[in-house]
Design a protein around this motif. Structure first.
Motif, PDB file in Angstrom:
ATOM      1  N   PRO A 115      36.170  38.960  28.172  1.00  0.00           N
ATOM      2  CA  PRO A 115      35.619  38.217  27.041  1.00  0.00           C
ATOM      3  C   PRO A 115      34.816  39.148  26.136  1.00  0.00           C
ATOM      4  O   PRO A 115      34.173  40.084  26.601  1.00  0.00           O
ATOM      5  N   ASP A 116      34.883  38.881  24.844  1.00  0.00           N
ATOM      6  CA  ASP A 116      34.172  39.693  23.858  1.00  0.00           C
ATOM      7  C   ASP A 116      33.728  38.780  22.719  1.00  0.00           C
ATOM      8  O   ASP A 116      34.336  38.756  21.650  1.00  0.00           O
ATOM      9  N   GLY A 117      32.685  37.973  22.981  1.00  0.00           N
ATOM     10  CA  GLY A 117      32.179  37.051  21.970  1.00  0.00           C
ATOM     11  C   GLY A 117      33.207  35.996  21.616  1.00  0.00           C
ATOM     12  O   GLY A 117      33.657  35.234  22.465  1.00  0.00           O
ATOM     13  N   ALA A 118      33.614  35.990  20.356  1.00  0.00           N
ATOM     14  CA  ALA A 118      34.570  34.993  19.872  1.00  0.00           C
ATOM     15  C   ALA A 118      36.013  35.379  20.153  1.00  0.00           C
ATOM     16  O   ALA A 118      36.936  34.691  19.742  1.00  0.00           O
ATOM     17  N   ARG A 119      36.195  36.513  20.861  1.00  0.00           N
ATOM     18  CA  ARG A 119      37.549  36.980  21.190  1.00  0.00           C
ATOM     19  C   ARG A 119      37.664  37.214  22.692  1.00  0.00           C
ATOM     20  O   ARG A 119      36.666  37.371  23.383  1.00  0.00           O
ATOM     21  N   VAL A 120      38.895  37.249  23.155  1.00  0.00           N
ATOM     22  CA  VAL A 120      39.179  37.577  24.557  1.00  0.00           C
ATOM     23  C   VAL A 120      40.308  38.596  24.566  1.00  0.00           C
ATOM     24  O   VAL A 120      41.328  38.408  23.894  1.00  0.00           O
ATOM     25  N   ARG A 121      40.099  39.690  25.293  1.00  0.00           N
ATOM     26  CA  ARG A 121      41.158  40.683  25.466  1.00  0.00           C
ATOM     27  C   ARG A 121      41.969  40.303  26.698  1.00  0.00           C
ATOM     28  O   ARG A 121      41.420  40.079  27.767  1.00  0.00           O
ATOM     29  N   LEU A 122      43.283  40.226  26.526  1.00  0.00           N
ATOM     30  CA  LEU A 122      44.219  39.903  27.607  1.00  0.00           C
ATOM     31  C   LEU A 122      44.942  41.185  28.002  1.00  0.00           C
ATOM     32  O   LEU A 122      45.307  41.978  27.134  1.00  0.00           O
ATOM     33  N   TYR A 123      45.183  41.370  29.289  1.00  0.00           N
ATOM     34  CA  TYR A 123      45.799  42.610  29.769  1.00  0.00           C
ATOM     35  C   TYR A 123      47.050  42.346  30.595  1.00  0.00           C
ATOM     36  O   TYR A 123      47.112  41.387  31.359  1.00  0.00           O
ATOM     37  N   GLN A 148      39.256  40.307  41.500  1.00  0.00           N
ATOM     38  CA  GLN A 148      37.831  40.367  41.217  1.00  0.00           C
ATOM     39  C   GLN A 148      37.678  40.638  39.727  1.00  0.00           C
ATOM     40  O   GLN A 148      38.041  41.709  39.259  1.00  0.00           O
ATOM     41  N   GLY A 149      37.228  39.672  38.986  1.00  0.00           N
ATOM     42  CA  GLY A 149      37.028  39.874  37.561  1.00  0.00           C
ATOM     43  C   GLY A 149      37.415  38.650  36.751  1.00  0.00           C
ATOM     44  O   GLY A 149      37.694  37.579  37.291  1.00  0.00           O
ATOM     45  N   PHE A 150      37.443  38.832  35.432  1.00  0.00           N
ATOM     46  CA  PHE A 150      37.782  37.737  34.531  1.00  0.00           C
ATOM     47  C   PHE A 150      39.290  37.564  34.437  1.00  0.00           C
ATOM     48  O   PHE A 150      40.037  38.542  34.381  1.00  0.00           O
ATOM     49  N   TYR A 151      39.701  36.293  34.392  1.00  0.00           N
ATOM     50  CA  TYR A 151      41.093  35.913  34.183  1.00  0.00           C
ATOM     51  C   TYR A 151      41.115  34.784  33.170  1.00  0.00           C
ATOM     52  O   TYR A 151      40.258  33.907  33.196  1.00  0.00           O
ATOM     53  N   ALA A 152      42.095  34.840  32.267  1.00  0.00           N
ATOM     54  CA  ALA A 152      42.219  33.826  31.228  1.00  0.00           C
ATOM     55  C   ALA A 152      43.615  33.227  31.250  1.00  0.00           C
ATOM     56  O   ALA A 152      44.593  33.920  31.512  1.00  0.00           O
ATOM     57  N   GLU A 188      42.936  28.699  27.069  1.00  0.00           N
ATOM     58  CA  GLU A 188      42.871  27.408  27.756  1.00  0.00           C
ATOM     59  C   GLU A 188      41.800  27.396  28.845  1.00  0.00           C
ATOM     60  O   GLU A 188      41.160  26.369  29.085  1.00  0.00           O
ATOM     61  N   ARG A 189      41.607  28.550  29.500  1.00  0.00           N
ATOM     62  CA  ARG A 189      40.611  28.644  30.567  1.00  0.00           C
ATOM     63  C   ARG A 189      40.207  30.099  30.715  1.00  0.00           C
ATOM     64  O   ARG A 189      41.048  30.991  30.667  1.00  0.00           O
ATOM     65  N   LEU A 190      38.924  30.341  30.926  1.00  0.00           N
ATOM     66  CA  LEU A 190      38.403  31.671  31.206  1.00  0.00           C
ATOM     67  C   LEU A 190      37.507  31.558  32.425  1.00  0.00           C
ATOM     68  O   LEU A 190      36.555  30.772  32.422  1.00  0.00           O
ATOM     69  N   ASP A 230      37.336  32.156  44.644  1.00  0.00           N
ATOM     70  CA  ASP A 230      36.293  31.334  44.031  1.00  0.00           C
ATOM     71  C   ASP A 230      36.292  31.637  42.536  1.00  0.00           C
ATOM     72  O   ASP A 230      36.316  32.812  42.147  1.00  0.00           O
ATOM     73  N   ALA A 231      36.280  30.615  41.724  1.00  0.00           N
ATOM     74  CA  ALA A 231      36.259  30.782  40.267  1.00  0.00           C
ATOM     75  C   ALA A 231      34.992  30.178  39.708  1.00  0.00           C
ATOM     76  O   ALA A 231      34.569  29.095  40.114  1.00  0.00           O
ATOM     77  N   SER A 232      34.389  30.889  38.784  1.00  0.00           N
ATOM     78  CA  SER A 232      33.201  30.345  38.114  1.00  0.00           C
ATOM     79  C   SER A 232      33.312  30.557  36.630  1.00  0.00           C
ATOM     80  O   SER A 232      34.124  31.262  36.133  1.00  0.00           O
TER      81      SER A 232
END
Length: 122
Positions: free
Chosen positions: A20-28, A5-9, A54-56, A120-122
């Motif tokens: 996601p953080d504007g023009a940046r994405v934090r990966l964990y 449940q949440g964002f995946y990149a 490549e995908r968020l 489900d991905a959106s």
């Protein structure tokens, strides 16, 4: 089963939990890796330009229980913690769901009674 449940990149061919953080994405990551900084011993972060991702997607693990759609929040000892997505109080009452918050209904359901687990991905 792992309820996501949440964002995946996807970055450089690998999928990460993300924020996601504007023009940046934090990966964990849960452990150390090159280019990642420890936030806690079990949480490491790397900030990358959003243009390199490549995908968020926002991923929800969904299921059907007693004919209604639910989000799967977690699992413990053969039981799934599920949240009703229909939002209809009469249906929630009929199913015997607990009111978690106003308009939010949850339950513990036996894993064997739950059908159609999917992401489900959106």
């Amino acid at each position: 089963m792992s309820a996501r449940q949440g964002f995946y990149a996807r970055w450089r061919g690998t999928e990460y939990e993300a924020s996601p953080d504007g023009a940046r994405v934090r990966l964990y990551l849960p452990g150390p890796a090159e280019g990642f900084t420890a936030v806690t011993p079990e949480r490491h972060v790397r900030v990358v330009p959003a243009a390199e991702v490549e995908r968020l997607s926002y991923i929800s693990t969904m299921c059907t229980w007693r004919g209604e759609d639910f989000i799967v929040l977690g699992e413990h000892d053969g039981w799934l913690r599920i949240e009703y997505v229909g939002g209809k109080a009469p249906v929630a009452e009929r199913l015997g769901l607990e009111m978690f918050d106003r308009g939010v209904y949850q339950a513990w359901a036996p894993r064997a009674e739950v059908e159609g687990i999917r992401e489900d991905a959106s």
